[in-house]
Design a protein around this motif. Structure first.
Motif, mmCIF file in Angstrom:
data_model
loop_
_atom_site.group_PDB
_atom_site.id
_atom_site.type_symbol
_atom_site.label_atom_id
_atom_site.label_comp_id
_atom_site.label_asym_id
_atom_site.label_seq_id
_atom_site.Cartn_x
_atom_site.Cartn_y
_atom_site.Cartn_z
ATOM 1 N N ARG A 6 0.831 -1.206 0.000
ATOM 2 C CA ARG A 6 0.000 0.000 0.000
ATOM 3 C C ARG A 6 0.867 1.259 0.000
ATOM 4 N NH1 ARG A 6 -3.944 0.954 4.785
ATOM 5 N NH2 ARG A 6 -4.185 3.124 4.250
ATOM 6 N N LEU A 7 1.919 1.238 0.824
ATOM 7 C CA LEU A 7 2.840 2.384 0.870
ATOM 8 C C LEU A 7 3.510 2.600 -0.489
ATOM 9 C CD1 LEU A 7 4.562 1.997 4.358
ATOM 10 C CD2 LEU A 7 3.091 3.862 3.618
ATOM 11 N N ASN A 8 3.960 1.512 -1.118
ATOM 12 C CA ASN A 8 4.598 1.623 -2.434
ATOM 13 C C ASN A 8 3.644 2.232 -3.460
ATOM 14 O OD1 ASN A 8 7.212 0.688 -1.862
ATOM 15 N ND2 ASN A 8 6.551 -1.439 -2.028
ATOM 16 N N ASP A 9 2.406 1.749 -3.471
ATOM 17 C CA ASP A 9 1.416 2.289 -4.406
ATOM 18 C C ASP A 9 1.164 3.771 -4.144
ATOM 19 O OD1 ASP A 9 1.230 -0.210 -5.523
ATOM 20 O OD2 ASP A 9 -0.709 -0.702 -4.602
ATOM 21 N N ASP A 10 1.026 4.118 -2.861
ATOM 22 C CA ASP A 10 0.758 5.510 -2.508
ATOM 23 C C ASP A 10 1.967 6.403 -2.795
ATOM 24 O OD1 ASP A 10 -1.735 4.678 -1.762
ATOM 25 O OD2 ASP A 10 -1.395 4.856 0.403
ATOM 26 N N MET A 15 4.330 10.625 -6.094
ATOM 27 C CA MET A 15 5.339 11.100 -7.051
ATOM 28 C C MET A 15 4.668 11.688 -8.289
ATOM 29 S SD MET A 15 8.354 8.270 -7.128
ATOM 30 C CE MET A 15 8.611 7.279 -5.688
ATOM 31 N N LYS A 16 3.660 10.968 -8.798
ATOM 32 C CA LYS A 16 2.946 11.443 -9.987
ATOM 33 C C LYS A 16 2.262 12.781 -9.727
ATOM 34 C CE LYS A 16 2.018 6.878 -11.913
ATOM 35 N NZ LYS A 16 0.989 5.849 -12.126
ATOM 36 N N LYS A 20 5.272 16.428 -2.456
ATOM 37 C CA LYS A 20 6.573 16.205 -1.817
ATOM 38 C C LYS A 20 6.446 15.843 -0.344
ATOM 39 C CE LYS A 20 9.307 19.125 -4.857
ATOM 40 N NZ LYS A 20 10.146 20.306 -4.954
ATOM 41 N N GLU A 21 5.585 16.552 0.373
ATOM 42 C CA GLU A 21 5.463 16.297 1.802
ATOM 43 C C GLU A 21 4.926 14.894 2.086
ATOM 44 O OE1 GLU A 21 3.445 18.770 5.272
ATOM 45 O OE2 GLU A 21 4.602 20.012 3.879
ATOM 46 N N LYS A 22 3.892 14.508 1.353
ATOM 47 C CA LYS A 22 3.306 13.178 1.536
ATOM 48 C C LYS A 22 4.323 12.104 1.173
ATOM 49 C CE LYS A 22 -0.649 10.292 0.414
ATOM 50 N NZ LYS A 22 -1.941 10.196 -0.247
ATOM 51 N N LEU A 23 5.039 12.321 0.086
ATOM 52 C CA LEU A 23 6.047 11.366 -0.352
ATOM 53 C C LEU A 23 7.120 11.189 0.722
ATOM 54 C CD1 LEU A 23 7.150 9.547 -2.589
ATOM 55 C CD2 LEU A 23 8.301 11.556 -3.544
#
Length: 148
Positions: A6-10, A15-16, A20-23
């Motif tokens: 889930r983290l990888n997908d999010d 990124m798309k 930046k902050e969420k990433l």
């Protein structure tokens, strides 16, 4: 779907969307989970272990929030509040106070507690049940009320 998936997908989505902050927060969570897996020496963490890591990260941010508020750092307060919101989105749905009281009553009956001297027994029995779903200090306060 595991939490890491889930983290990888999010992360890909962040990124798309150029968030930046969420990433940054997602990368931090992923790193914390991977570090815990290395520390425990097991590749896929159990759901309980993932929850422990998330709870720890959330607690650190809440502590930071209090410190920044006390220091009057409004710029950092907003940043940490955003981080807390992101971490909380991966936590299980929190229990309501009524649900928590009901669970505490059941646990008190299960362990046969009758006075404040039995506080430790009740707390050790209930904390695994509410892990990640309730704040420990609130649980402690409600258990004390029930036993007095």
């Amino acid at each position: 779907m595991s939490l890491l998936d889930r983290l990888n997908d999010d992360m890909k989505q962040a990124m798309k969307n150029k968030e930046k902050e969420k990433l940054s927060v997602l990368r931090m969570l992923k790193a914390a989970l991977q570090n815990e897996a290395i520390k425990l020496g097991k590749s896929p963490l159990s759901e309980d272990e993932e929850l422990t890591v998330l709870s720890r990260e959330l607690k650190q941010r809440k502590d930071s929030l209090r410190e920044f508020e006390n220091a009057g750092r409004s710029d950092l307060v907003e940043k940490v509040k955003t981080e807390i919101d992101i971490v909380q989105s991966y936590m299980p749905k929190p229990l309501t106070e009524d649900e928590l009281r009901e669970l505490i009553e059941q646990t008190i009956k299960e362990v046969g507690a009758s006075s404040k001297a039995d506080m430790g027994k009740v707390m050790s029995a209930i904390m695994p049940k509410v892990k990640g779903k309730a704040d420990g200090s609130l649980v402690n306060k409600l258990v004390q009320q029930q036993l007095s």
